[in-house]
Enzyme design. Structure first.
Site, PDB file in Angstrom:
ATOM      1  N   ASP A   1      12.091  17.056 -33.945  1.00  0.00           N
ATOM      2  CA  ASP A   1      12.463  17.761 -35.181  1.00  0.00           C
ATOM      3  C   ASP A   1      13.823  17.312 -35.694  1.00  0.00           C
ATOM      4  OD1 ASP A   1      10.130  19.275 -35.300  1.00  0.00           O
ATOM      5  OD2 ASP A   1      10.951  20.848 -34.024  1.00  0.00           O
TER       6      ASP A   1
ATOM      7  N   HIS B   1      23.476  15.512 -26.777  1.00  0.00           N
ATOM      8  CA  HIS B   1      22.728  16.672 -27.262  1.00  0.00           C
ATOM      9  C   HIS B   1      22.020  17.442 -26.157  1.00  0.00           C
ATOM     10  CE1 HIS B   1      20.623  18.946 -30.479  1.00  0.00           C
ATOM     11  NE2 HIS B   1      21.629  18.512 -31.209  1.00  0.00           N
TER      12      HIS B   1
ATOM     13  N   GLU C   1       3.244  22.835 -36.767  1.00  0.00           N
ATOM     14  CA  GLU C   1       4.162  23.615 -35.928  1.00  0.00           C
ATOM     15  C   GLU C   1       4.045  25.078 -36.315  1.00  0.00           C
ATOM     16  OE1 GLU C   1       8.241  22.636 -35.442  1.00  0.00           O
ATOM     17  OE2 GLU C   1       7.873  20.619 -34.651  1.00  0.00           O
TER      18      GLU C   1
END
Length: 528
Positions: free
Chosen positions: A177, A107, A287
């Site tokens: 997240d 990733h 957030e």
């Protein structure tokens, strides 16, 4: 909705061309006169688990970003930690050391987990072969008086850590997240999300690690044992060792969450309220994000609320969404609403623009998964991701909003995000660790994540130009940002990035990876 033949032109044809180009590169590449494979003749397990075919080489030559392609000489599928130890030791003891990169779930976005002409270690294959932990790689221990923790393999995905610990009524306290990332990968960066202001990043919640250094030594480290290695590896971009086990702090897991989203059209009020919420007791996650006229629909909102918000965004060009979550269970079921109302009444949003729902802890933490599955079905997940992640000094966030969010992102209208912006409490970060944050003395700084995708007709080069415009704006206006997931091509740029930490970072490299074997894709010690 695009027609099938249009989707074919956008996605299938480029894939075929890319596969052809890759196969041609692999088959025609100039191999070194003395291949590294000859060094494994006495290491049968390494030789047996070293993959050299086109399929595994292609996978190891790309990542989530799809902006960089670096072809290794081979890919190791380790059957045990000792296979990785042998691989690194073989390189270290060789008169011509080869580079090695540990790859988790792939990733990274700029080739950070690649090893051109070296060996990529596919960490995922450890998952089914761990004798110490059985087949899971995750073991929960501890008690209520001394505290709970989980010993987790570096190759494990955070989603599996969540599932395993929740089964025992426990969970880690700090998250990212997106949960389909490996433990070793996020700990090599920092691991941040809306919980970071309350518990620190993931690297602040590690008690102990097993690490394979660049010398091929498997070492256990903590704050009290081999502490130099411990602090070096956490946030160290893979430069000092490969994490094979981490001991993660756990706490009692709540059953449910109250999940709020609050819409603002005034950035000053938006940031003031964010900073207030991370400074008082009450919420467990805070957030924020931008809502642009081009932003995709958010399934959190009802269709009517989504229509109202979208209409307002079209008029103003940009809105700001504060996201806050409160964990709770049956013990405070009768008092939670009153408690939250006492906090929310101090905020500065307009009536009618606060929305909430109840969700399980698992569904909240795994919220990005549904978006991933949707984008995958549309062919929009496996596309280039020219991301830009920054830490911005709190003192300059108003300037950043006007100069970047408004004058560049909104006015250029080149992308739709998502775009995140939220404050983080500096006190929860340990300065001994390798990760870099703004060097001012403010007790907060802001995370800005411009998470662009370049699918369909969007050119990643156009987004990268916008990213460069943002960095140039910051440079010209003296906004001393620090990049999160940094990627630089010159040594001077890396030295500037690490700032006062550079000398220690360099010394640790000489101590734990003196032949510069590990994580060459970062480009730190092999840059110009």
């Amino acid at each position: 909705m695009a027609y099938p033949h249009v989707l074919y032109a956008y996605f299938v044809i480029p894939f075929i061309i890319n596969m052809f180009v890759f196969t041609t590169l692999v088959s025609s590449r100039p191999w070194p006169p003395i291949t590294i494979f000859s060094t494994f003749e006495n290491e049968s397990t390494i030789e047996n688990n070293l993959c050299k075919d086109t399929i595994c080489m292609k996978r190891a030559s790309s990542d989530y970003g799809k902006l960089v392609q670096e072809i290794p000489i081979g890919v190791l599928h380790p059957s045990s930690v000792s296979d990785i130890v042998k691989l690194v030791k073989t390189s270290y003891e060789s008169p011509s050391p080869f580079t090695i990169a540990a790859r988790g779930n792939g990733h990274s976005v700029r080739g950070q987990a690649m090893a051109k002409d070296g060996v990529v270690v596919d960490m995922s294959t450890l998952n089914s072969s761990r004798g110490l932990f059985g087949n899971t790689g995750i073991r929960v221990s501890g008690d209520a008086s001394l505290g709970f923790y989980a010993d987790v393999g570096g190759e494990q995905l955070w989603i599996d850590v969540l599932r395993t610990t929740l089964a025992q009524g426990l969970a880690p306290v700090s998250w990212t997240d997106y949960l389909y990332l490996t433990v070793g990968g996020t700990l090599s960066n920092a691991g941040i999300s809306g919980q970071s202001s309350f518990h620190g990043p993931q690297i602040s919640n590690v008690l102990e690690m097993d690490v394979i250094t660049g010398k091929g030594e498997l070492m256990t480290c903590s704050k009290d044992n081999n502490s130099d290695l411990f602090y070096a590896v956490l946030g160290g971009l893979g430069q000092f060792g490969i994490i094979t086990r981490a001991r993660i702090v756990l706490d009692k897991a709540p059953k449910r969450v109250k999940w709020f989203k609050i819409i603002y059209n005034d950035f000053a009020k938006f940031t003031k309220d964010q900073e207030y919420l991370i400074s008082v007791d009450g919420f467990n996650y805070v957030e924020g994000s931008l809502i642009m006229a081009s932003s995709p629909a958010d399934s959190f909102f009802s269709p009517s609320d989504e229509s109202m918000i979208s209409s307002l965004a079209s008029k103003t060009g940009i809105l700001y969404c504060l996201e806050a979550v409160k964990y709770y269970d049956d013990s405070i079921l009768n008092t939670i609403d009153e408690e939250l109302q006492n906090i929310l009444k101090a905020l500065h949003f307009d009536p009618g623009f606060i929305f909430n729902k109840v969700a399980s802890l698992f569904d909240f933490l795994n919220r990005v998964r549904a978006e991933e599955l949707l984008l995958t079905t549309l062919g929009l997940w496996d596309v280039p991701h020219p991301w830009l992640n920054l830490f911005v000094p709190r003192s300059r966030i108003m300037d950043f909003n006007q100069g970047v969010f408004v004058d560049i992102v909104k006015n250029q209208s080149e992308s739709a995000g998502p775009f995140l912006v939220y404050p983080i409490n500096r006190k929860k970060w340990d300065d001994k660790m390798s990760v870099v944050i703004p060097e001012d003395n403010d007790d907060m700084f802001y995370t800005v994540a411009l998470l662009n995708s370049a699918g369909g007709t969007i050119d990643p080069a156009v987004i990268d130009k916008q990213n460069n415009d943002i960095l140039e704006y910051c440079r010209k206006n003296g906004i001393m940002i620090k990049e999160y997931f940094p990627h630089y091509k010159k040594k001077e740029e890396w030295m500037k990035h690490f700032g006062k930490k550079w000398s220690v970072f360099k010394e640790r490299k000489e101590q734990f990876d003196p032949k510069m074997i590990l994580s060459p894709g970062q480009g730190i010690f092999n840059s110009e």
